[in-house]
Design a protein around this motif. Structure first.
Motif, PDB file in Angstrom:
ATOM      1  N   ASN A   1       0.844  -1.186   0.000  1.00  0.00           N
ATOM      2  CA  ASN A   1       0.000   0.000   0.000  1.00  0.00           C
ATOM      3  C   ASN A   1       0.885   1.243   0.000  1.00  0.00           C
ATOM      4  OD1 ASN A   1      -2.085  -1.799   0.162  1.00  0.00           O
ATOM      5  ND2 ASN A   1      -2.887  -1.055   2.113  1.00  0.00           N
TER       6      ASN A   1
ATOM      7  N   ILE B   1       1.150   5.175   1.563  1.00  0.00           N
ATOM      8  CA  ILE B   1       0.698   6.251   2.446  1.00  0.00           C
ATOM      9  C   ILE B   1       1.136   7.573   1.808  1.00  0.00           C
ATOM     10  CG2 ILE B   1       0.868   7.315   4.721  1.00  0.00           C
ATOM     11  CD1 ILE B   1      -0.475   4.670   4.899  1.00  0.00           C
TER      12      ILE B   1
ATOM     13  N   GLU C   1     -16.053   5.175  -2.758  1.00  0.00           N
ATOM     14  CA  GLU C   1     -14.936   5.911  -2.165  1.00  0.00           C
ATOM     15  C   GLU C   1     -15.332   7.332  -1.766  1.00  0.00           C
ATOM     16  OE1 GLU C   1     -12.209   4.073  -1.361  1.00  0.00           O
ATOM     17  OE2 GLU C   1     -13.584   2.577  -2.175  1.00  0.00           O
TER      18      GLU C   1
ATOM     19  N   LYS D   1     -16.849   7.964   1.638  1.00  0.00           N
ATOM     20  CA  LYS D   1     -15.968   8.022   2.798  1.00  0.00           C
ATOM     21  C   LYS D   1     -15.703   9.458   3.241  1.00  0.00           C
ATOM     22  CE  LYS D   1     -13.751   3.655   1.512  1.00  0.00           C
ATOM     23  NZ  LYS D   1     -12.518   2.988   1.013  1.00  0.00           N
TER      24      LYS D   1
ATOM     25  N   SER E   1      -8.004  11.078   8.017  1.00  0.00           N
ATOM     26  CA  SER E   1      -7.331  10.102   7.164  1.00  0.00           C
ATOM     27  C   SER E   1      -8.389   9.364   6.355  1.00  0.00           C
ATOM     28  CB  SER E   1      -6.501   9.110   7.989  1.00  0.00           C
ATOM     29  OG  SER E   1      -7.345   8.337   8.818  1.00  0.00           O
TER      30      SER E   1
ATOM     31  N   PHE F   1      -8.833   5.768   3.673  1.00  0.00           N
ATOM     32  CA  PHE F   1      -8.300   4.600   2.965  1.00  0.00           C
ATOM     33  C   PHE F   1      -8.998   4.499   1.610  1.00  0.00           C
ATOM     34  CE2 PHE F   1      -8.109   0.203   1.643  1.00  0.00           C
ATOM     35  CZ  PHE F   1      -6.809  -0.177   1.961  1.00  0.00           C
TER      36      PHE F   1
ATOM     37  N   ASN G   1      -9.674   2.313  -1.599  1.00  0.00           N
ATOM     38  CA  ASN G   1      -9.636   1.056  -2.351  1.00  0.00           C
ATOM     39  C   ASN G   1      -9.462   1.387  -3.831  1.00  0.00           C
ATOM     40  OD1 ASN G   1     -11.674   0.384   0.120  1.00  0.00           O
ATOM     41  ND2 ASN G   1     -10.461  -1.408  -0.447  1.00  0.00           N
TER      42      ASN G   1
ATOM     43  N   GLU H   1      -4.294   6.586   2.483  1.00  0.00           N
ATOM     44  CA  GLU H   1      -3.662   5.288   2.256  1.00  0.00           C
ATOM     45  C   GLU H   1      -4.314   4.631   1.046  1.00  0.00           C
ATOM     46  OE1 GLU H   1      -2.795   0.907   4.292  1.00  0.00           O
ATOM     47  OE2 GLU H   1      -3.444   2.579   5.558  1.00  0.00           O
TER      48      GLU H   1
ATOM     49  N   GLU I   1      -4.705   1.324  -1.356  1.00  0.00           N
ATOM     50  CA  GLU I   1      -4.528  -0.109  -1.552  1.00  0.00           C
ATOM     51  C   GLU I   1      -3.777  -0.358  -2.866  1.00  0.00           C
ATOM     52  OE1 GLU I   1      -7.613  -3.806  -2.416  1.00  0.00           O
ATOM     53  OE2 GLU I   1      -7.987  -1.798  -3.192  1.00  0.00           O
TER      54      GLU I   1
END
Length: 434
Positions: free
Chosen positions: A3, A5, A352, A355, A379, A381, A383, A405, A407
């Motif tokens: 992944n 960051i 997404e 989120k 933060s 994440f 996908n 972050e 994936e």
């Protein structure tokens, strides 16, 4: 796969970016080169994974033909007359390569099983196969009708020079047919039914063919290419405007932005060069000089509410994410082909964006952003769904969200292998984990 960051300590970007060659141009050029019997040479081959893969497949195909011919006859004949043993060609997730190679192998004497990744086996190819069968190709489905893998049996004998094909599904089907048209004994008269999606991609194909000596006539909804020989020439691959779009998005979300993208010109074959016009709505000016384009962020109120992405669907994720980040409740049309890409890009965007509290609402063929519940998380994440453009379209959010972050960071290799490295050079912090 590791992944990534990603974060940015400030909201200023300034620097120079050297972009890879266009994947779209390169894949077309590689097929033209393979069909030209050595007359056409490709310069500035893209280092995008899809282009590297396609180049390798075509090179191995030609090498195997030469070796087989040497064994059978002791001499080398034109590539289109060789017959090789059955081979399996795995193109992984490369959708363009699947479409173009289906047409390419359909008119060769090679017996080939063409397969790909799990997602590739879910992406339809029936319209193209039906058209090639009508022309005289022998193609069977190995698993599910209408989807890869397919077996191409060789022994092509043209049955007709006129076929109809839907224009509103994928321009890659049309391009695949146009690329082989000059090699067909009867040529090809392609009748496009309904509205043509992604017209600039078809125009790109025809322009590149013309550079390689292949003439065409386009009248209304009919494109005609006669049987003819390729000219001896080189095809130069321009830097990738699709890759440039992510830097435009970064500029749009920055407080201050001065970027120079090398090699790009105002007169491009690539339809995605329209990003200059789209991003002008977000205060990004484009000045072409010094062998590239200078991007500058200027204060400008957002006013445009409707974006038609019909002719540039690969920009859709980028523009939608920028609008969501700015809380701009825009409406989008022309997104029909997004559901059959590397992933269902509509569903991926909806998932997404949720989120950060943003909804992408679908009503028929119209999509509207609802930013009424938008918030900026500390933060997030992301996908990526094995889709390079999901990763790169969401990366500019690092300018407003403290930490992202992603994936499967290497997914960007499909079209822009240096993406994370280029971000790092422009002051982003990029950390690979896992």
């Amino acid at each position: 796969m590791p992944n990534i960051i990603l974060n940015k300590s400030n909201k200023q970007v300034k620097g120079t970016v050297n972009l890879t060659g266009s994947k779209s141009e390169c894949n077309r050029a590689l097929i033209i080169e393979a069909l030209s019997d050595g007359k056409v040479h490709v310069d500035n081959v893209s280092d995008a994974a899809d282009a590297v893969l396609l180049a390798g497949i075509l090179r191995k195909t030609q090498e195997s033909r030469v070796k087989n011919q040497e064994v059978l006859a002791g001499e080398v004949e034109p590539l289109t007359t060789h017959h090789s043993p059955l081979t399996t060609v795995d193109i992984g997730p490369a959708g363009t390569a699947m479409r173009f190679l289906t047409a390419y192998y359909a008119i060769q004497d090679d017996e080939v099983i063409l397969t790909g990744s799990k997602r590739m086996k879910e992406r339809p190819i029936g319209i193209l196969v039906d058209a090639l069968r009508e022309l005289g190709a022998h193609i069977d489905y190995k698993e599910n009708d209408g989807y890869p893998p397919i077996k191409l049996k060789g022994d092509f004998e043209q049955l007709t020079g006129k076929i109809n094909i839907k224009g509103d599904i994928s321009s890659q089907y049309i391009t695949a047919l146009l690329l082989i048209a000059a090699r067909l004994p009867q040529g090809l008269e392609l009748h496009i039914e309904g509205e043509l999606t992604s017209r600039p991609y078809v125009e790109m194909t025809l322009a590149m063919l013309q550079t390689a000596g292949i003439q065409h006539v386009w009248t209304d909804n009919v494109i005609a290419i006669a049987n003819q020989e390729f000219a001896t020439t080189s095809l130069y691959i321009e830097p990738d405007w699709s890759a440039a779009s992510y830097w435009y998005a970064i500029a749009a979300l920055a407080d201050e932005a001065e970027l120079f993208l090398t090699g790009l010109t105002a007169y491009s074959l690539q339809g995605d060069s329209v990003i200059t016009e789209i991003m002008a709505n977000f205060g990004i000016t484009s000045q072409f000089k010094d062998g590239g384009v200078h991007l500058l962020k200027e204060a400008k109120p957002l006013s445009r509410k409707i974006f038609d992405m019909k002719e540039c669907p690969d920009l859709a994720q980028t523009v939608i994410v920028v609008c969501a980040a700015l809380g701009h409740e825009a409406t989008f049309t022309g997104l029909e082909t997004l559901k059959i890409k590397e992933t269902d890009r509509i569903l991926a965007l909806q998932t997404e964006l949720a989120k950060m509290g943003v909804k992408l609402i679908e009503k028929g063929q119209v999509y509207k952003l609802d930013c009424s519940e938008k918030f900026i998380p500390e933060s997030m994440f992301i996908n990526t769904y094995h889709d390079h453009r999901m990763a790169m379209a969401f990366a500019p959010l690092a300018l407003i969200i403290p930490q992202l972050e992603f994936e499967n960071g290497p997914v960007v290799e499909k079209s822009y292998p240096a993406f994370w490295t280029d971000l790092e050079k422009q002051g982003f912090t990029v950390q690979s984990i896992g």
